[in-house]
Design a protein around this motif. Sequence first.
Motif, PDB file in Angstrom:
ATOM      1  N   GLY A  38       2.045   3.297   1.453  1.00  0.00           N
ATOM      2  CA  GLY A  38       2.411   1.983   1.964  1.00  0.00           C
ATOM      3  C   GLY A  38       3.701   1.977   2.754  1.00  0.00           C
ATOM      4  O   GLY A  38       4.706   1.395   2.322  1.00  0.00           O
ATOM      5  N   VAL A  39       3.679   2.603   3.917  1.00  0.00           N
ATOM      6  CA  VAL A  39       4.818   2.611   4.820  1.00  0.00           C
ATOM      7  C   VAL A  39       4.345   2.145   6.201  1.00  0.00           C
ATOM      8  O   VAL A  39       3.153   2.232   6.512  1.00  0.00           O
ATOM      9  CB  VAL A  39       5.455   4.020   4.925  1.00  0.00           C
ATOM     10  CG1 VAL A  39       6.056   4.443   3.589  1.00  0.00           C
ATOM     11  CG2 VAL A  39       4.437   5.052   5.402  1.00  0.00           C
ATOM     12  N   LYS A  70       2.683  -9.104   3.699  1.00  0.00           N
ATOM     13  CA  LYS A  70       1.642 -10.123   3.586  1.00  0.00           C
ATOM     14  C   LYS A  70       0.522  -9.675   2.653  1.00  0.00           C
ATOM     15  O   LYS A  70      -0.067 -10.494   1.940  1.00  0.00           O
ATOM     16  CB  LYS A  70       1.070 -10.452   4.969  1.00  0.00           C
ATOM     17  CG  LYS A  70       2.008 -11.292   5.822  1.00  0.00           C
ATOM     18  CD  LYS A  70       1.392 -11.644   7.173  1.00  0.00           C
ATOM     19  CE  LYS A  70       2.333 -12.507   7.989  1.00  0.00           C
ATOM     20  NZ  LYS A  70       1.757 -12.865   9.312  1.00  0.00           N
ATOM     21  N   ARG A  71       0.223  -8.375   2.638  1.00  0.00           N
ATOM     22  CA  ARG A  71      -0.820  -7.897   1.734  1.00  0.00           C
ATOM     23  C   ARG A  71      -0.416  -8.113   0.284  1.00  0.00           C
ATOM     24  O   ARG A  71      -1.239  -8.466  -0.563  1.00  0.00           O
ATOM     25  CB  ARG A  71      -1.121  -6.419   1.986  1.00  0.00           C
ATOM     26  CG  ARG A  71      -2.150  -5.867   1.007  1.00  0.00           C
ATOM     27  CD  ARG A  71      -2.941  -4.714   1.527  1.00  0.00           C
ATOM     28  NE  ARG A  71      -4.112  -4.491   0.682  1.00  0.00           N
ATOM     29  CZ  ARG A  71      -5.180  -3.814   1.030  1.00  0.00           C
ATOM     30  NH1 ARG A  71      -5.267  -3.310   2.243  1.00  0.00           N
ATOM     31  NH2 ARG A  71      -6.193  -3.668   0.207  1.00  0.00           N
ATOM     32  N   ILE A  72       0.874  -7.918  -0.027  1.00  0.00           N
ATOM     33  CA  ILE A  72       1.357  -8.137  -1.388  1.00  0.00           C
ATOM     34  C   ILE A  72       1.410  -9.626  -1.710  1.00  0.00           C
ATOM     35  O   ILE A  72       0.971 -10.068  -2.782  1.00  0.00           O
ATOM     36  CB  ILE A  72       2.758  -7.511  -1.566  1.00  0.00           C
ATOM     37  CG1 ILE A  72       2.687  -5.991  -1.469  1.00  0.00           C
ATOM     38  CG2 ILE A  72       3.360  -7.916  -2.919  1.00  0.00           C
ATOM     39  CD1 ILE A  72       4.040  -5.308  -1.477  1.00  0.00           C
ATOM     40  N   ALA A 115      -5.038  -8.785   2.049  1.00  0.00           N
ATOM     41  CA  ALA A 115      -5.169  -7.867   3.179  1.00  0.00           C
ATOM     42  C   ALA A 115      -5.709  -8.565   4.424  1.00  0.00           C
ATOM     43  O   ALA A 115      -5.279  -8.285   5.545  1.00  0.00           O
ATOM     44  CB  ALA A 115      -6.082  -6.704   2.799  1.00  0.00           C
ATOM     45  N   LYS A 116      -6.657  -9.479   4.233  1.00  0.00           N
ATOM     46  CA  LYS A 116      -7.253 -10.173   5.376  1.00  0.00           C
ATOM     47  C   LYS A 116      -6.206 -10.985   6.132  1.00  0.00           C
ATOM     48  O   LYS A 116      -6.196 -11.014   7.365  1.00  0.00           O
ATOM     49  CB  LYS A 116      -8.391 -11.078   4.893  1.00  0.00           C
ATOM     50  CG  LYS A 116      -9.188 -11.726   6.009  1.00  0.00           C
ATOM     51  CD  LYS A 116     -10.366 -12.528   5.446  1.00  0.00           C
ATOM     52  CE  LYS A 116     -11.171 -13.167   6.565  1.00  0.00           C
ATOM     53  NZ  LYS A 116     -12.336 -13.932   6.035  1.00  0.00           N
ATOM     54  N   PHE A 117      -5.289 -11.624   5.405  1.00  0.00           N
ATOM     55  CA  PHE A 117      -4.262 -12.452   6.028  1.00  0.00           C
ATOM     56  C   PHE A 117      -3.298 -11.605   6.862  1.00  0.00           C
ATOM     57  O   PHE A 117      -2.773 -12.061   7.866  1.00  0.00           O
ATOM     58  CB  PHE A 117      -3.480 -13.217   4.953  1.00  0.00           C
ATOM     59  CG  PHE A 117      -2.539 -14.250   5.498  1.00  0.00           C
ATOM     60  CD1 PHE A 117      -2.996 -15.486   5.911  1.00  0.00           C
ATOM     61  CD2 PHE A 117      -1.187 -13.967   5.624  1.00  0.00           C
ATOM     62  CE1 PHE A 117      -2.124 -16.440   6.430  1.00  0.00           C
ATOM     63  CE2 PHE A 117      -0.307 -14.906   6.136  1.00  0.00           C
ATOM     64  CZ  PHE A 117      -0.776 -16.144   6.540  1.00  0.00           C
ATOM     65  N   PHE A 175       6.798  -4.268   9.563  1.00  0.00           N
ATOM     66  CA  PHE A 175       6.681  -4.336   8.107  1.00  0.00           C
ATOM     67  C   PHE A 175       5.842  -5.516   7.618  1.00  0.00           C
ATOM     68  O   PHE A 175       5.454  -5.576   6.458  1.00  0.00           O
ATOM     69  CB  PHE A 175       8.096  -4.437   7.523  1.00  0.00           C
ATOM     70  CG  PHE A 175       8.274  -3.785   6.199  1.00  0.00           C
ATOM     71  CD1 PHE A 175       8.447  -4.535   5.048  1.00  0.00           C
ATOM     72  CD2 PHE A 175       8.280  -2.408   6.090  1.00  0.00           C
ATOM     73  CE1 PHE A 175       8.623  -3.927   3.824  1.00  0.00           C
ATOM     74  CE2 PHE A 175       8.450  -1.792   4.884  1.00  0.00           C
ATOM     75  CZ  PHE A 175       8.628  -2.553   3.732  1.00  0.00           C
ATOM     76  N   SER A 176       5.526  -6.470   8.493  1.00  0.00           N
ATOM     77  CA  SER A 176       4.958  -7.749   8.057  1.00  0.00           C
ATOM     78  C   SER A 176       3.613  -7.590   7.349  1.00  0.00           C
ATOM     79  O   SER A 176       3.338  -8.293   6.362  1.00  0.00           O
ATOM     80  CB  SER A 176       4.817  -8.695   9.246  1.00  0.00           C
ATOM     81  OG  SER A 176       4.043  -8.104  10.271  1.00  0.00           O
TER      82      SER A 176
END
Length: 312
Positions: free
Chosen positions: A140-141, A171-173, A177-179, A166-167
């Motif tokens: 996750g980088v 946003k996934r967290i 993931a879709k967003f 990094f966005s």
Amino acid sequence: MITNSFREIGGYFGLELENKFDNILNSVALNCARNCLRYVIRAFNIKEINIPFYTCPVVWQSIQKENCKINFYHIDKNFMPITDFKENDFIVYTNYFGICANNVKKLAKRYKNLITDNAQAFYMPKYGIASFNSVRKFFGVPDGALLYSDKLLNEDFEQDTSYQRFSHLLKRIDIDAKFGYTDFQTNDDSLNDEPIKFMSNLTKNIFNSIDVNVAKIKRLENFKYLHSHLSDLNELEITLDIDDVPMIYPYLIKDETLRQKLIKNKIYVATYWNPMPNDYQEGLFQKYLLPLPIDQRYNTLDMDRILGVING
């Protein structure tokens, strides 16, 4: 006298990262895998190079930026080149999905100027005159790649910055993931015009906070679990070498509905790569190969969910 070389003390907090591993040891840490290849072309003064049709377009686009002539070659159903190269030819071979270590070793014995593209095979040791991987395809980088080369450049490259890419990770967290997918595409595309740079401090600190050995064990467990259930239907014959640590589970099956069925059930599978020649093996891979997720975020229950959708 206070200068900018002093470490800052006080102020607001940044991300708190453990930074307890040295995951970039003995490598040249750059901003992306495609720029690792550009670095190699410069270091070895390569004027002409052989690359597979079945590869990401950014590979040949990067080669073109170095004014290097490209010769494309095809592969067979076992991902081996169907071309016999000359002894002194420079050859880029893609370690497909992290399951082609045996092919890499055969080619390294046969051709002295092999360059191994391990973008999909982070854990593969160096074979040939150079090899490189992609950190962001395995962890996750936002960017980053590691280059291992017999020749190094004496150039003072700029250090990259990564905060602006990094966005999608945040946003996934925070949402899902879709967003964050549009951000992912934008951030990914932003690398297209980036020159060769050293890996950013942000990427380096996040990467050095990850236990890559734990991730390796989990990937192998998930891969073997899927393979134990799908090998009879998979049109690929897969036998892992001791150096193989897969990126995904490549499931080749002539089913034109399964990809959308998986995506509809929030199991996201990419397509590698468009466009591909339809009258060669690459066209079959592009149309029917499903890269099933097996990475360190998932466990046996997740693999069972994938199997349930496939068999449902």
